[in-house]
Scaffold this active site. Structure first.
Site, PDB file in Angstrom:
ATOM      1  N   LYS A  80       5.493  15.219  48.910  1.00 28.48           N
ATOM      2  CA  LYS A  80       4.167  15.161  48.319  1.00 28.48           C
ATOM      3  C   LYS A  80       3.118  15.539  49.358  1.00 28.48           C
ATOM      4  O   LYS A  80       3.243  15.184  50.536  1.00 28.48           O
ATOM      5  CB  LYS A  80       3.921  13.738  47.808  1.00 28.48           C
ATOM      6  N   SER A 105      -0.434   9.628  41.381  1.00 27.01           N
ATOM      7  CA  SER A 105      -0.799  10.838  42.067  1.00 27.01           C
ATOM      8  C   SER A 105       0.402  11.676  42.522  1.00 27.01           C
ATOM      9  O   SER A 105       0.234  12.759  43.068  1.00 27.01           O
ATOM     10  CB  SER A 105      -1.661  10.490  43.286  1.00 27.01           C
ATOM     11  N   SER A 148       1.191   5.120  41.853  1.00 26.08           N
ATOM     12  CA  SER A 148       1.426   6.557  41.978  1.00 26.08           C
ATOM     13  C   SER A 148       2.874   6.986  42.113  1.00 26.08           C
ATOM     14  O   SER A 148       3.162   8.180  42.103  1.00 26.08           O
ATOM     15  CB  SER A 148       0.619   7.116  43.152  1.00 26.08           C
TER      16      SER A 148
END
Length: 483
Positions: A77, A155, A179
């Site tokens: 990520k 996220s 997230s």
């Protein structure tokens, strides 16, 4: 054309290499081909690392097996989990335009590489990771493989879309308000938020956002989640604190005997922040029935602290302070002041709130959070083993549902808080929580169910998650966009 390796989890892909049935280059080349084919639809992998990955795979071909995941492809990520010489943009236009590259590996990245994983790219994320969707202005929206008109969550939505579509078997993720678990629910994946202090944020951070953040992964199987947790868990030099080590590897909890558990079930949204979608209500009832069938005691019960109306305010203070600090970091890296043209309206408003907050007010919020943690934890101490909830109050929403503008940023902030009502309390308490893909709506969208354990009891979560996976397998479910 269907790719048979695309449906294999990371443990199975690693076994192919160990048995000589595939090489690291074979696995990496296949993952790269899947990304090239699927990502124009999903926009999950925003920084491609293909040539470096191929070179690392060729070196792995000629080397003795290095770690339990020798040659298995992974994505990172684009928030934390940084890798030396690769882009690190945090979903921002500022760092994108600066062309910022990470100067070194995060400890977590180094552990993943030492385990044999080969990084093929970095994944899309909302600006600064603030929203529960992945639609940054810097890189455009990621799309949900189950329905590309829907959000993959956030996220860690880019990693979720990459794993759910079969691009790679595992994706790095982190969780400061949900997230990991939110995109796991939205994309039909396993998402474990580890306990506070279970993983290191070094060498660049100690306890981000007052200890609310956890590092982890998104996977398609419980055994992958457990095995990767074994890789990334553990203190590193200079960490401010660490979770108690497990009595044995987490991977050994998969399939381990499990006696009857006492499980509380929450069937409405905490503090009534929103209504519970009927599909999520159906999902939690079905999960409760399945747990009863497996021999567990399930009753309507939950920590009373979950209904405390002050929680959203204190959560906002923590997010606001973190956002203000991040804008200061952006200014330092860019060598110029950051203004409201550089970030989205919600992040700008949060930063202004953070700057207006005094140190005593911030410390008061932190002290409230510590008291909240004790009030939550007492429920487990009084005799419950687990809490069952929906992961989210609704199935994955359409893209644009969380789009902030100068006119609506307050509404969007409140909407995001309500969407994370089941997940964010356990960021504040630091407890481990897992989302499992146990339900699909009538129109084929995944709905996750969350299980929460007492602090440092990931072992129990992994045992019961593996039991549920065996009783109601989800591996056969395939999204519309899949390799």
């Amino acid at each position: 054309m269907s790719d048979p390796v695309a449906v294999l989890d990371a443990c199975a892909q690693a076994e192919l290499v160990r048995q000589g049935e595939a090489s690291p280059s074979t696995l990496v080349d296949a993952a790269i081909a899947r990304i090239a084919r699927l990502d124009p639809t999903l926009n999950a992998v925003i920084h491609r690392r293909f040539e470096q990955a191929r070179a690392e795979a060729r070196a792995a071909d000629a080397a003795p097996a290095r770690g339990p995941f020798h040659g298995v492809p992974i994505v990172l990520k684009d928030i934390m989990g940084h890798s030396r010489g690769d882009p690190l943009h945090l979903g921002t236009r500022v760092l994108r335009d600066l062309g910022f590259m990470a100067p070194h590996d995060a400890y977590l990245t180094a552990k993943l590489k030492a385990a044999g994983f080969i990084v093929v790219g970095r994944t899309n994320t909302p600006e600064l990771g603030t929203l529960p969707t992945t639609e940054p202005e810097a890189y455009g929206p990621s799309r949900n493989p189950w329905n590309p008109k829907r959000s993959p969550g956030g996220s860690s939505g880019g990693s979720a879309a990459a794993v759910a579509s079969g691009m790679v078997p595992v994706g790095h993720a982190n969780d400061g308000g949900g997230s990991i678990r939110i995109p796991a629910s939205a994309c039909g994946l396993v998402g474990l938020k580890p306990s506070r202090g279970r993983t290191s944020f070094g060498p660049d951070a100690g306890d981000p956002m007052g200890g609310m953040v956890s590092e982890g992964v998104l996977t398609r199987s419980v055994r992958d989640t457990a095995a990767v947790l074994d890789v990334i868990a553990g203190a590193m030099p200079g960490d401010p604190y660490t979770a108690p080590p497990p009595s044995r590897p987490f991977a050994q909890e998969v399939g381990a005997p499990l006696g009857p558990l006492r499980i509380g079930c929450m069937r409405r949204v905490p503090a009534n922040l929103s209504a519970l979608d009927p599909e999520c209500a159906t999902a939690v009832e079905a999960a409760a029935d399945l747990l009863r069938h497996l021999g567990h005691q399930v009753e309507t019960a939950y920590p009373p602290a979950l209904d405390e109306s002050e929680a959203p305010h204190h959560l906002s203070v923590m997010f606001a302070g973190a956002t203000a600090r991040m804008l200061d970091v952006l200014a330092m890296l860019a060598g110029r002041p950051i203004d409201e043209r550089d970030v989205d309206p919600l992040n700008w408003a949060l930063a202004q709130l953070g700057r207006a907050c005094t140190v005593p007010q911030y410390l008061a919020a932190l002290e409230w959070m510590h008291g909240y943690t004790r009030r939550l934890a007492s429920w487990w101490a009084e005799g419950f083993d687990l809490l069952l909830t929906p992961t989210l109050p609704a199935p994955p929403p359409p893209l644009g549902f969380f789009h902030p503008t100068r006119e609506n940023f307050m509404e969007i902030g409140a909407r995001a808080q309500a969407f994370a009502a089941f997940t964010s309390p356990f960021n504040m308490s630091g407890q481990p929580a897992i989302s499992l893909p146990l339900h699909w709506t009538r129109d084929g969208l995944p709905v996750g169910l969350q299980l929460v354990a007492a602090y440092a009891r990931e072992d129990l979560l992994i045992r019961v998650a593996a039991q549920l996976e065996e009783a109601q397998p989800w591996a056969g479910h395939r999204p519309a966009v899949h390799a």
